[in-house]
Design an enzyme around this catalytic site. Sequence first.
Site, PDB file in Angstrom:
ATOM      1  N   LYS A  36       0.810  -1.220   0.000  1.00 29.33           N
ATOM      2  CA  LYS A  36       0.000   0.000   0.000  1.00 29.33           C
ATOM      3  C   LYS A  36       0.843   1.270   0.000  1.00 29.33           C
ATOM      4  CE  LYS A  36      -0.664   0.335   5.033  1.00 29.33           C
ATOM      5  NZ  LYS A  36      -1.664   0.463   6.109  1.00 29.33           N
ATOM      6  N   ARG A 135      -7.933   0.898  16.676  1.00 29.84           N
ATOM      7  CA  ARG A 135      -8.251   1.204  15.294  1.00 29.84           C
ATOM      8  C   ARG A 135      -9.366   0.237  14.927  1.00 29.84           C
ATOM      9  NH1 ARG A 135      -4.044   1.041  10.251  1.00 29.84           N
ATOM     10  NH2 ARG A 135      -4.837  -1.092  10.176  1.00 29.84           N
TER      11      ARG A 135
END
Length: 359
Positions: A36, A135
């Site tokens: 990513k 998260r």
Amino acid sequence: MTAPRLTIDLGAITANARTLVARLAPRGIRVTGVAKAVCGLPAVAEAMLLGGASGIGDSRIRNLLGMRDTGAGVDVDAPLTLIRSPMLSEVEAVARAADTSLNTEAVVLDALDAAAVRQGRRHGVVLMVELGDLREGIAAEDVVDLARWVEGRDGLVLAGLGTNLACQNGVVPDQRNMAELSQLAEAIEAAVGRRLSVVSGGNSANLDWALSTNDVGRVDELRLGESILLGTEPLGRSAIDGLRTDAFALVGEVIEVKTKPSAPWGVLAQTAFGLQPTRTDRGPIRQAIVAVGRQDADPDGLTPPPGITVLGMSSDHLVLDVGDVPVAVGDELTFGLDYSALLRASTSRYVEQVVTGAR
């Protein structure tokens, strides 16, 4: 050659992947390479696979779609995992392009199940459990019930359990939270009556634990990006012994060199990005400007050449104190990058990518 440009050494990436795969294999842990930070660049994904990664992960479905069909003969033939929970609006693409995705929401899983059935596919699901970093993640007390629900879907396959630490609040992967992950995996297996194919312990921040513990428990996979790409670990941003840290560099062109006062004058307010100026008066300095800005890189993540100091950065100007280093207009300067700077440089459409090394 065009500047600014991001140089990418595929050989260094392959070497780092090969070293990490070799170190983790005796502990029963395989590596999913995470691409990513380079926007899923297929050549980088292939370099990770060449180094022994068992598959590729990315947080953007657009990047995974690009890996499946690059149109440039570099199509990635390996298991692909979406490592961010799918958006409801993209479940059709996720079922089509990703073999597996990391999930936390029942409503998304329901839509993903329907999409997979429509496409005549079965899509792998790794449930993500919350272990303290706050998260993504399902509450530990709810994960077994959700696993049972997934197990009964026609379009889904319960592939495993995972977690993510260190990214949001810096919670360190350690024996306590990794043991809890293993215990939850075993509870799920007892509930569904079979062994999970993956227990994903986390990211590059897990390396210190994984390589030093006497008991990895059920953890059998790590999702590694920064350590493969940059040769560093995220907890302290220190170089990992035996890995290369030179796979990426940002090259920019000098557009001004002048002797100027070291301190600004006049009434001072915020800068263009809301910062307060901190420069002090050190007398005249040789100041240079490079045609690179915050649209291209994170100034805090750049390492300048020896003898040069970064003074600041606006949208399109990188201001340097070049000291006694011989620098002239038109010269190119090369900067090292940390993860944040690499992420932004890879994303900027103003930065050309130049790939070298064996594919």
